[in-house]
Design a protein around this motif. Structure first.
Motif, short mmCIF file in Angstrom:
data_model
loop_
_atom_site.label_atom_id
_atom_site.label_comp_id
_atom_site.label_asym_id
_atom_site.label_seq_id
_atom_site.Cartn_x
_atom_site.Cartn_y
_atom_site.Cartn_z
N ASP A 1 12.16 -4.26 0.32
CA ASP A 1 11.11 -3.50 -0.21
C ASP A 1 12.45 -2.92 -1.16
OD1 ASP A 1 9.72 -4.35 0.61
OD2 ASP A 1 9.23 -3.25 2.16
N ARG A 2 13.37 -2.24 -0.63
CA ARG A 2 14.48 -1.88 -1.43
C ARG A 2 14.17 0.11 -2.11
NH1 ARG A 2 17.21 -4.70 1.54
NH2 ARG A 2 18.15 -6.32 0.52
N TYR A 3 13.79 0.92 -1.48
CA TYR A 3 13.33 1.46 -1.61
C TYR A 3 14.13 2.82 -1.81
CZ TYR A 3 8.27 0.84 0.38
OH TYR A 3 7.50 0.32 0.79
N GLY A 4 15.54 2.37 -1.51
CA GLY A 4 16.78 3.36 -1.72
C GLY A 4 17.73 2.79 -2.72
N LEU B 1 7.47 -1.51 -10.88
CA LEU B 1 8.03 -2.71 -10.91
C LEU B 1 9.44 -2.94 -11.25
CD1 LEU B 1 7.51 -2.29 -14.97
CD2 LEU B 1 6.44 -3.42 -14.16
N LEU B 2 10.32 -2.16 -10.49
CA LEU B 2 11.22 -2.93 -9.76
C LEU B 2 11.23 -3.06 -8.52
CD1 LEU B 2 14.01 0.49 -10.12
CD2 LEU B 2 14.15 -1.91 -11.53
N LEU B 3 10.08 -2.28 -7.75
CA LEU B 3 9.80 -3.11 -6.70
C LEU B 3 9.18 -4.04 -6.59
CD1 LEU B 3 8.74 0.34 -4.90
CD2 LEU B 3 10.45 -1.23 -4.29
N ALA B 4 8.46 -4.74 -7.71
CA ALA B 4 7.66 -5.46 -7.41
C ALA B 4 8.20 -6.59 -8.17
CB ALA B 4 6.20 -5.22 -8.92
N ARG B 5 9.55 -6.46 -8.66
CA ARG B 5 10.18 -7.67 -9.28
C ARG B 5 10.72 -8.38 -7.88
NH1 ARG B 5 15.72 -7.66 -10.17
NH2 ARG B 5 16.18 -9.17 -11.47
N ARG B 6 11.17 -7.43 -7.16
CA ARG B 6 11.91 -7.90 -6.00
C ARG B 6 10.55 -8.89 -4.89
NH1 ARG B 6 17.36 -8.01 -4.82
NH2 ARG B 6 16.61 -7.64 -2.32
N ALA B 7 9.66 -8.36 -4.83
CA ALA B 7 8.64 -8.97 -4.24
C ALA B 7 7.96 -9.32 -4.69
CB ALA B 7 7.25 -7.27 -3.22
N GLU B 8 7.83 -9.67 -6.18
CA GLU B 8 6.62 -10.96 -6.86
C GLU B 8 5.47 -10.40 -6.34
OE1 GLU B 8 8.33 -14.89 -6.34
OE2 GLU B 8 9.96 -14.44 -7.36
N SER C 1 0.80 -1.31 0.35
CA SER C 1 -0.35 -0.09 -0.18
C SER C 1 0.55 1.53 0.49
CB SER C 1 -1.28 0.37 1.18
OG SER C 1 -0.25 -0.17 2.55
N LEU C 2 2.48 1.15 0.57
CA LEU C 2 2.81 2.36 0.80
C LEU C 2 3.05 2.37 -0.96
CD1 LEU C 2 4.53 5.50 2.77
CD2 LEU C 2 6.17 2.70 2.54
N PRO C 3 3.90 2.26 -1.76
CA PRO C 3 3.99 2.06 -3.11
C PRO C 3 3.92 2.74 -3.69
CG PRO C 3 5.27 -0.22 -2.19
CD PRO C 3 4.26 0.58 -1.25
N LEU C 4 2.28 2.50 -3.89
CA LEU C 4 0.63 2.69 -4.53
C LEU C 4 0.24 3.79 -3.64
CD1 LEU C 4 -0.88 -1.12 -4.95
CD2 LEU C 4 0.13 0.53 -6.76
N LEU D 1 11.99 9.81 -2.38
CA LEU D 1 12.24 9.57 -1.37
C LEU D 1 11.39 9.47 0.24
CD1 LEU D 1 15.49 10.72 0.15
CD2 LEU D 1 14.51 13.12 -0.13
N ALA D 2 10.70 10.09 -0.60
CA ALA D 2 9.57 10.13 1.07
C ALA D 2 9.11 9.38 1.03
CB ALA D 2 8.47 10.95 0.06
N MET D 3 8.71 7.90 0.44
CA MET D 3 8.99 6.71 0.67
C MET D 3 9.60 5.88 1.22
SD MET D 3 5.71 4.81 -2.34
CE MET D 3 7.74 5.33 -3.80
N TRP D 4 11.01 5.94 0.98
CA TRP D 4 12.17 5.62 1.61
C TRP D 4 12.03 6.04 3.34
CZ3 TRP D 4 17.26 8.52 2.54
CH2 TRP D 4 18.46 7.57 2.87
N LEU D 5 11.77 7.35 3.45
CA LEU D 5 11.53 8.00 4.56
C LEU D 5 11.09 7.15 6.08
CD1 LEU D 5 12.58 11.52 3.83
CD2 LEU D 5 14.29 10.03 5.02
N VAL D 6 9.48 7.34 5.15
CA VAL D 6 8.64 6.55 5.79
C VAL D 6 9.12 5.35 5.76
CG1 VAL D 6 6.66 5.98 5.49
CG2 VAL D 6 6.85 8.08 5.14
N ALA D 7 9.22 4.49 5.22
CA ALA D 7 9.82 3.24 5.58
C ALA D 7 10.91 3.10 6.20
CB ALA D 7 10.32 2.30 4.35
N ALA D 8 11.87 3.67 7.38
CA ALA D 8 12.36 3.63 7.81
C ALA D 8 11.99 4.13 9.31
CB ALA D 8 13.85 5.12 7.81
N ARG D 9 11.25 4.85 8.67
CA ARG D 9 10.83 4.92 10.44
C ARG D 9 9.83 4.11 10.56
NH1 ARG D 9 6.30 9.71 11.64
NH2 ARG D 9 6.11 9.83 13.73
#
Length: 184
Positions: A84-87, A120-127, A26-29, A62-70
């Motif tokens: 997830d590898r938002y970075g 697509l990059l996130l979907a590849r990692r998470a299937e 839900s976060l990437p979407l 960048l915002a998603m990376w910060l939210v995920a880290a928090r």
């Protein structure tokens, strides 16, 4: 009475709970929907401006990376960083934004192309098909919008794509919440 537990299904269930806790779908979407809305408004105001299409995807990830880290810091002990590898996606999008032909790429690939590539990059990692589907739609639709339609129509179509991604984010959020409710 002996109970047999399948290690593969137990591992898959544990990973699904971890992904639900991280809101890995839900976060990437949600971020993509917000980015598409910003692109739609900026291109509605200035139909010939291509700078938002270059910069917005980097800011979104960048915002998603910060939210995920928090969330990772605040979450329960069993929550891990995951795959997830938002970075990594952020790095790819920043390099794409500073690529010498970034404005030309935005003109021919469309303003939402980079957001679709990120999904697509996130979907590849998470299937995860809930990320893969919108990623493919954004890559193809953005390209068609850029080549076929007038720049004046780009804003309204991006807003429609943003609403669609927002609806999928709501579905993913409810699915993750239901999975976490089963834990409690």
């Amino acid at each position: 009475m002996t109970t047999t537990v399948d290690a593969t299904s137990l591992l898959a269930a544990t990973e699904a709970r971890r992904r639900a806790q991280r809101r890995a779908t839900s976060l990437p979407l949600t971020g993509t929907a917000a980015g598409l809305a910003v692109l739609a408004v900026s291109l509605w105001v200035d139909p010939w401006g291509f700078y938002p299409g270059v910069l917005v995807p980097s800011f979104v990830y960048l915002a998603m990376w910060l939210v995920a880290a928090r969330r990772r810091r605040r979450g329960p002990a069993w929550t891990t960083e995951g795959k997830d590898r938002y970075g990594v996606v952020l790095l790819v999008l920043v390099l794409l934004a500073y690529f010498p032909g970034a404005l030309l790429l935005t003109r021919f690939a469309g303003p939402a192309f980079a957001l679709g590539i990120g999904l697509l990059l996130l979907a590849r990692r998470a299937e995860d098909p809930l990320l893969r589907g919108p990623g493919i739609v954004l890559v193809v639709a953005s390209h068609l919008i850029a080549l076929v339609l007038s720049p004046v129509l780009t804003g309204p179509l991006l807003l429609a794509l943003a609403i669609g991604c927002g609806a999928l984010a709501l579905v993913a959020h409810r699915r993750e919440a239901a999975m976490l409710a089963d834990l409690g």
